[in-house]
Design a protein around this motif. Structure first.
Motif, PDB file in Angstrom:
ATOM      1  N   ASP A 148      -9.172 -46.210  28.309  1.00 45.55           N
ATOM      2  CA  ASP A 148     -10.308 -46.968  27.803  1.00 45.55           C
ATOM      3  C   ASP A 148      -9.812 -47.868  26.668  1.00 45.55           C
ATOM      4  N   PRO A 149     -10.173 -49.156  26.669  1.00 42.65           N
ATOM      5  CA  PRO A 149      -9.674 -50.049  25.617  1.00 42.65           C
ATOM      6  C   PRO A 149     -10.199 -49.710  24.225  1.00 42.65           C
ATOM      7  N   GLU A 150     -11.336 -49.025  24.137  1.00 40.97           N
ATOM      8  CA  GLU A 150     -11.896 -48.667  22.835  1.00 40.97           C
ATOM      9  C   GLU A 150     -11.474 -47.272  22.377  1.00 40.97           C
ATOM     10  N   ILE A 151     -11.080 -46.419  23.318  1.00 43.71           N
ATOM     11  CA  ILE A 151     -10.642 -45.052  23.000  1.00 43.71           C
ATOM     12  C   ILE A 151      -9.369 -44.796  23.808  1.00 43.71           C
ATOM     13  N   PRO A 152      -8.222 -45.246  23.319  1.00 42.36           N
ATOM     14  CA  PRO A 152      -7.001 -45.239  24.125  1.00 42.36           C
ATOM     15  C   PRO A 152      -6.397 -43.874  24.446  1.00 42.36           C
ATOM     16  N   VAL A 153      -7.013 -42.789  23.984  1.00 35.05           N
ATOM     17  CA  VAL A 153      -6.475 -41.459  24.291  1.00 35.05           C
ATOM     18  C   VAL A 153      -7.079 -40.856  25.556  1.00 35.05           C
ATOM     19  N   VAL A 154      -8.085 -41.516  26.125  1.00 34.77           N
ATOM     20  CA  VAL A 154      -8.703 -41.005  27.346  1.00 34.77           C
ATOM     21  C   VAL A 154      -8.608 -42.038  28.455  1.00 34.77           C
ATOM     22  N   THR A 155      -8.439 -41.544  29.675  1.00 31.28           N
ATOM     23  CA  THR A 155      -8.327 -42.462  30.802  1.00 31.28           C
ATOM     24  C   THR A 155      -9.716 -42.818  31.334  1.00 31.28           C
ATOM     25  N   LEU A 156      -9.748 -43.902  32.083  1.00 35.82           N
ATOM     26  CA  LEU A 156     -11.002 -44.333  32.699  1.00 35.82           C
ATOM     27  C   LEU A 156     -11.529 -43.274  33.661  1.00 35.82           C
ATOM     28  N   ARG A 157     -10.620 -42.601  34.331  1.00 35.11           N
ATOM     29  CA  ARG A 157     -11.048 -41.555  35.269  1.00 35.11           C
ATOM     30  C   ARG A 157     -11.594 -40.346  34.515  1.00 35.11           C
ATOM     31  N   GLU A 158     -10.945 -39.948  33.418  1.00 32.63           N
ATOM     32  CA  GLU A 158     -11.421 -38.813  32.629  1.00 32.63           C
ATOM     33  C   GLU A 158     -12.814 -39.078  32.057  1.00 32.63           C
ATOM     34  N   TRP A 199     -20.311 -36.944  33.567  1.00 35.47           N
ATOM     35  CA  TRP A 199     -19.172 -37.375  34.380  1.00 35.47           C
ATOM     36  C   TRP A 199     -17.845 -37.251  33.625  1.00 35.47           C
ATOM     37  N   MET A 200     -17.889 -37.022  32.329  1.00 34.34           N
ATOM     38  CA  MET A 200     -16.657 -36.850  31.544  1.00 34.34           C
ATOM     39  C   MET A 200     -15.998 -35.530  31.908  1.00 34.34           C
ATOM     40  N   SER A 201     -14.690 -35.556  31.999  1.00 36.40           N
ATOM     41  CA  SER A 201     -13.970 -34.306  32.264  1.00 36.40           C
ATOM     42  C   SER A 201     -13.850 -33.495  30.976  1.00 36.40           C
ATOM     43  N   ASP A 202     -13.584 -32.211  31.129  1.00 34.71           N
ATOM     44  CA  ASP A 202     -13.335 -31.369  29.956  1.00 34.71           C
ATOM     45  C   ASP A 202     -12.106 -31.863  29.198  1.00 34.71           C
ATOM     46  N   ALA A 203     -11.119 -32.390  29.932  1.00 37.35           N
ATOM     47  CA  ALA A 203      -9.924 -32.939  29.282  1.00 37.35           C
ATOM     48  C   ALA A 203     -10.299 -34.118  28.393  1.00 37.35           C
ATOM     49  N   ALA A 235     -11.881 -32.811  25.193  1.00 37.56           N
ATOM     50  CA  ALA A 235     -10.864 -32.231  24.305  1.00 37.56           C
ATOM     51  C   ALA A 235     -10.052 -33.336  23.629  1.00 37.56           C
ATOM     52  N   LYS A 236      -9.717 -34.388  24.376  1.00 35.89           N
ATOM     53  CA  LYS A 236      -8.951 -35.499  23.808  1.00 35.89           C
ATOM     54  C   LYS A 236      -9.771 -36.257  22.763  1.00 35.89           C
ATOM     55  N   LEU A 237     -11.074 -36.440  23.018  1.00 36.60           N
ATOM     56  CA  LEU A 237     -11.937 -37.086  22.023  1.00 36.60           C
ATOM     57  C   LEU A 237     -11.915 -36.290  20.727  1.00 36.60           C
ATOM     58  N   HIS A 238     -12.086 -34.979  20.841  1.00 38.97           N
ATOM     59  CA  HIS A 238     -12.100 -34.119  19.658  1.00 38.97           C
ATOM     60  C   HIS A 238     -10.781 -34.229  18.884  1.00 38.97           C
ATOM     61  N   ALA A 239      -9.669 -34.161  19.589  1.00 39.79           N
ATOM     62  CA  ALA A 239      -8.360 -34.259  18.935  1.00 39.79           C
ATOM     63  C   ALA A 239      -8.154 -35.627  18.283  1.00 39.79           C
ATOM     64  N   TYR A 240      -8.793 -36.643  18.806  1.00 38.16           N
ATOM     65  CA  TYR A 240      -8.683 -38.016  18.291  1.00 38.16           C
ATOM     66  C   TYR A 240      -9.605 -38.253  17.092  1.00 38.16           C
ATOM     67  N   ASP A 300     -29.365 -32.122  17.556  1.00 35.71           N
ATOM     68  CA  ASP A 300     -28.171 -31.362  17.902  1.00 35.71           C
ATOM     69  C   ASP A 300     -27.337 -31.152  16.654  1.00 35.71           C
ATOM     70  N   VAL A 301     -26.703 -30.005  16.567  1.00 32.59           N
ATOM     71  CA  VAL A 301     -25.727 -29.773  15.503  1.00 32.59           C
ATOM     72  C   VAL A 301     -24.410 -30.348  16.001  1.00 32.59           C
ATOM     73  N   VAL A 302     -23.879 -31.305  15.266  1.00 33.89           N
ATOM     74  CA  VAL A 302     -22.625 -31.952  15.638  1.00 33.89           C
ATOM     75  C   VAL A 302     -21.563 -31.471  14.667  1.00 33.89           C
ATOM     76  N   SER A 303     -20.571 -30.763  15.178  1.00 34.62           N
ATOM     77  CA  SER A 303     -19.506 -30.234  14.334  1.00 34.62           C
ATOM     78  C   SER A 303     -18.482 -31.308  14.010  1.00 34.62           C
ATOM     79  N   CYS A 304     -17.955 -31.250  12.809  1.00 40.71           N
ATOM     80  CA  CYS A 304     -16.938 -32.200  12.363  1.00 40.71           C
ATOM     81  C   CYS A 304     -15.639 -31.978  13.146  1.00 40.71           C
ATOM     82  N   PRO A 305     -15.100 -33.028  13.777  1.00 44.02           N
ATOM     83  CA  PRO A 305     -13.844 -32.857  14.518  1.00 44.02           C
ATOM     84  C   PRO A 305     -12.631 -32.709  13.598  1.00 44.02           C
TER      85      PRO A 305
END
Length: 166
Positions: free
Chosen positions: A17-27, A87-91, A94-99, A124-129
């Motif tokens: 993704d051009p805005e979030i380069p740690v995740v793929t378009l398929r993920e 439609w987002m994968s669990d991977a 996880a990558k969003l959180h790590a980013y 929703d309670v949103v936890s700090c990454p």
């Protein structure tokens, strides 16, 4: 699935993704299908929301990868069914959180009762990454992109994006 279709899937797997380069378009679930059509291959992409400014870049990236392969294919943007964070994968989550982006919560079934219009739903309670604290506050309904909200952690004081569930 034809050999050409498999080859295209394999080539597109690495596009991020051009805005979030740690995740793929398929993920992310943006890259939906690669189909054998009577007039050639068709690659189907779906935006995270209909006004997503990254879709032009995503389509260009898909076309460039196909050109590198020497494959003629049509790139189709499909709006229906609309994209959902389901439609987002669990991977990807996880990558969003790590980013440093809080991944979306699972969406509950829609509430169509009249009570929905009388009382506000609980937030929703949103936890700090960054530190994991649940003591966070929303500072803006729009973060670095419209599909994310901006939050701040009250413990570590760090701002962060939250990928809104759709």
């Amino acid at each position: 699935m034809s050999t050409a279709t498999e080859r295209v899937w394999a080539a597109l797997e690495a596009l991020t993704d051009p805005e979030i380069p740690v995740v793929t378009l398929r993920e992310l679930g943006i890259l939906r299908e690669v189909n054998d059509a009577p007039d050639g291959l068709e690659v189907v992409i779906t935006p995270t929301y209909s006004g997503c400014p990254a879709m032009g870049q995503i389509e260009d990236d898909v076309r460039a990868r196909l050109a590198e392969l020497g494959v003629a294919a049509r790139v189709v943007t499909r709006l229906s069914p609309p994209w959902t964070t389901d439609w987002m994968s669990d991977a990807a989550k996880a990558k969003l959180h790590a980013y440093g982006i809080a991944p979306p919560h699972t969406r509950p079934a829609p509430d169509v009762s009249v009570m929905r219009f009388i009382k506000r739903p609980a937030a929703d309670v949103v936890s700090c990454p960054h530190c994991g604290s649940s003591r966070t506050v929303v500072t803006s309904q729009f973060g670095s992109t419209a599909c994310k909200a901006l939050y701040k952690c009250l413990d570590c004081q760090e701002p962060f994006d939250y990928f809104k569930p759709y």
